[in-house]
Design an enzyme around this catalytic site. Structure first.
Site, PDB file in Angstrom:
ATOM      1  N   HIS A   1      -1.356   7.588   7.571  1.00 33.69           N
ATOM      2  CA  HIS A   1      -0.152   7.119   8.594  1.00 33.69           C
ATOM      3  C   HIS A   1       1.006   8.266   8.754  1.00 33.69           C
ATOM      4  CE1 HIS A   1      -1.081   2.833   7.592  1.00 33.69           C
ATOM      5  NE2 HIS A   1      -0.115   2.619   8.511  1.00 33.69           N
TER       6      HIS A   1
ATOM      7  N   LYS B   1       0.721  -1.172   0.003  1.00 36.33           N
ATOM      8  CA  LYS B   1       0.021  -0.151  -0.087  1.00 36.33           C
ATOM      9  C   LYS B   1       0.898   1.271  -0.020  1.00 36.33           C
ATOM     10  CE  LYS B   1      -4.238  -1.620   1.997  1.00 36.33           C
ATOM     11  NZ  LYS B   1      -4.376  -2.203   3.252  1.00 36.33           N
TER      12      LYS B   1
ATOM     13  N   HIS C   1      -0.102   6.805   2.568  1.00 38.68           N
ATOM     14  CA  HIS C   1      -0.964   7.799   2.613  1.00 38.68           C
ATOM     15  C   HIS C   1      -1.142   8.890   3.792  1.00 38.68           C
ATOM     16  CE1 HIS C   1      -3.953   5.660   4.893  1.00 38.68           C
ATOM     17  NE2 HIS C   1      -3.584   4.494   4.035  1.00 38.68           N
TER      18      HIS C   1
HETATM   19  N1  ARG Z   1      -0.092  -2.168  10.306  1.00 36.87           N
HETATM   20  C1  ARG Z   1      -1.176  -1.622  11.165  1.00 36.87           C
HETATM   21  C2  ARG Z   1      -2.116  -0.763  10.512  1.00 36.87           C
HETATM   22  O1  ARG Z   1      -1.441   0.241   9.624  1.00 36.87           O
HETATM   23  C3  ARG Z   1      -0.456  -1.079  12.377  1.00 36.87           C
HETATM   24  C4  ARG Z   1       0.138  -1.902  13.070  1.00 36.87           C
HETATM   25  C5  ARG Z   1       0.462  -1.455  14.691  1.00 36.87           C
HETATM   26  N2  ARG Z   1       1.621  -2.046  15.506  1.00 36.87           N
HETATM   27  C6  ARG Z   1       1.115  -3.267  16.063  1.00 36.87           C
HETATM   28  N3  ARG Z   1       2.069  -3.683  16.714  1.00 36.87           N
HETATM   29  N4  ARG Z   1      -0.227  -3.778  15.904  1.00 36.87           N
HETATM   30  O2  ARG Z   1      -3.335  -0.597  10.890  1.00 36.87           O
END
Ligand code: ARG
Length: 569
Positions: free
Chosen positions: A137, A131, A134
């Site tokens: 984030h 992805k 964007h």
């Molecule tokens: N990749 C996930 C998202 O974009 C966030 C991960 C956050 N960190 C974790 N240890 N769960 O929603």
């Protein structure tokens, strides 16, 4: 000079003189001293309410008795107002001691060794593979980066972790889509955008032909079982995504110590699941395995699906144990949007139920949503703003403003980069993190508003004043800094170390962002009201000293939130 300690000492001996009895130690008194909301109420205030019971007198009476017997050179005045004692510190002494301290410590002013020997894990940015980056984030990236800098400044060892979203059936689907409609050239050229396009196409096609879903599942199975081709395509997708993201990270000056993402934990879940089972926390439910959290007002935490597959939570569980074992953290922060609040509450609860006291050291640093000029963002409805585009546009816009305002500036591109990127980061960190934010260009880039460019401009203004200062000045006459403008600055400067600690304690970088605005505004008021360079030399020396102190602290504040100061603008 620590005025708090000095005042506390005065109060302790005044208690002795007035009442023959000091129910609080000087240390306790120092802990109770407050900073009045308004400088007209003094520099410090002591609330007498805590003494009422042991002295058996009303707080205003106590204040009235104490004020009669306090008399110290460093105080210009002491007043009893209601149940408070208000202390006014001798202005010259106050200014010289605070400014002296700032200049003495330089870039270290506000830092501390309170975190020595302690480690903090910060999970931030944590992007999803395939992805594009964007603006959804942006907050986690800017917040996590700022927290990393703030904690490091306070002496903690920080471990920045980008917990990559690199596992899940979607990667099987993406490979299937690539096999059907993609090619190496197409993906090499189109990058992550090509991958998302393939993914969108997959979903459209799968509606017509459900067998595609089976293909996707089969490819995912191949990733899981280590099939060479599947793994190499998946790894390639990961590399592409990171290459893309690294351009953004470079622009923002963001770094990580680890990119251990979800896939990293695939072989590390077994022991944790085993421990859950041993501790009789795992319950079967329609073929799946869950931890029951009903007692705690939460839905069950799903650990293993009925088809045997693990979940995001299972991987997070393994990640928490891995982090504890590897880094022995005193705190583990998850900088993730508030939508995931239930996920983290469940995660922390499960670890607590397993009997690990360190569950209390884990914290979800949650934040609100980002929208763009009044419109919610949604990948599904095609309203996406890519962070790289936003940053580039911001740089362009900053460049246009600079062309107009300072046509003769050197290195306009370099400055526009700092201002453009700084404006976006500053905006993202302006409001309390839990608030939703709506990005507007005219609010982020306004050179007169409470913005990054405004603060950077003030920093550059200080640099310009200092650049013009004569080399041999006499000693500063700090008694000339007795005006309200200078005193306001001194008060702010004094608060900075405490503020940095509070920002860490509350995981709230916006405290620093707002502080830089306050300090910049206070300095600009001072700048308009007083001559700095062409006045009596000892006065000028004092005003130059305060300018230097402001420059230092604005510079540190901006750096802590991940915004680069610029000497010229
Ligand atoms: N990749 C996930 C998202 O974009 C966030 C991960 C956050 N960190 C974790 N240890 N769960 O929603």
């Amino acid at each position: 000079m620590d005025f708090k300690i000095m005042i506390a000492g005065e109060i302790a001996s005044a208690l002795d003189i007035a009442f023959g009895n000091a129910p609080l130690s000087a240390d306790e008194i120092a802990g109770l001293l407050e900073l009045p909301p308004d400088s007209a109420m003094g520099d410090y205030a002591f609330p007498c309410f805590k003494l009422a019971r042991s002295l058996r007198k009303a707080p205003p009476m106590i204040a009235g008795e104490l004020v009669k017997v306090i008399n110290a050179d460093f105080l210009s005045r002491v007043e009893a107002v209601g149940g408070y004692l208000n202390f006014f510190i001798d202005k010259a002494l106050y200014a010289s001691s605070v400014i002296g301290e700032v200049l003495d410590k330089g870039e270290k002013y506000g830092s501390s060794d309170m975190g020595a020997g302690k480690t903090i894990c910060i999970d931030y940015s944590s992007i999803n593979i395939a992805k594009r980056f964007h603006i959804g984030h942006l907050s986690t990236t800017a917040l996590g980066n700022a927290l990393y800098k703030i904690y490091s400044f306070l002496g903690y060892k920080c471990v920045g972790i980008n917990h990559l979203g690199d596992w899940g059936t979607q990667f099987g689907k993406m490979i299937a889509a690539y096999k059907h409609w993609g090619s190496r050239e197409m993906v090499e050229q189109g990058g992550v955008q090509a991958l998302s396009d393939l993914y969108v196409k997959f979903h459209a096609e799968a509606e017509k032909d459900p067998s595609l879903d089976d293909e996707g599942r089969a490819w995912f199975k191949k990733i899981e079982t280590g099939d060479e081709e599947a793994i190499s395509i998946w790894q390639w997708f990961k590399d592409l995504t990171l290459k893309d993201a690294n351009r953004v990270y470079d622009m923002l000056g963001v770094k990580f110590d680890s990119y251990a993402g979800e896939a990293f934990y695939m072989d590390k879940m077994g022991p944790v699941i085993e421990e859950l089972r041993e501790k009789k926390l795992l319950k079967e439910s329609d073929g799946a395995y869950v931890v029951d959290l009903e007692e705690y007002g939460m839905p069950p935490c799903l650990i293993i699906k009925s088809d045997g597959a693990t979940l995001y939570t299972t991987r997070d569980l393994a990640a928490a144990f891995y982090r504890k074992k590897t880094y022995d953290f005193t705190k583990c922060l998850y900088v993730v949007a508030y939508q995931q609040s239930l996920h983290f509450r469940q995660l922390f609860k499960v670890i607590e139920l397993m009997g690990h006291e360190w569950a209390k050291d884990m914290e979800h640093v949650e934040f609100g949503m980002v929208s763009y000029e009044g419109q919610a963002l949604s990948t599904r409805h095609g309203h996406v703003i890519y962070l790289e585009d936003l940053l580039n546009r911001s740089i362009e816009k900053a460049r246009a403003i600079i062309d107009e305002k300072s046509p003769n500036l050197e290195d306009k591109d370099g400055v526009a980069r700092k201002v453009g990127i700084g404006a976006v980061v500053f905006f993202a960190l302006s409001a309390g993190r839990i608030k939703d934010i709506d990005f507007w260009w005219d609010r982020a880039l306004n050179f007169e508003g409470e913005t990054g460019p405004y603060v950077q401009y003030t920093y550059a203004r200080c640099c310009s004043v200092l650049g013009k200062a004569p080399a041999n000045l006499p000693d500063a006459d700090y008694s000339t800094l007795d005006d309200a403008e200078a005193q306001d600055i001194v008060r702010l400067l004094e608060q900075f170390p405490k503020l940095v600690k509070e920002a860490a304690q509350r995981n709230e970088p916006s405290l620093i962002t707002r502080y830089t605005v306050d300090l910049a505004q206070a300095y600009n008021k001072f700048y308009y009201e007083h001559r700095i360079l062409d006045c009596e030399p000892a006065t000028s020396a004092a005003r130059i000293a305060i300018t230097k102190a402001v420059r230092n602290v604005i510079g540190t504040g901006l750096t802590l939130i991940g915004v680069e100061p610029t000497e010229k603008m």
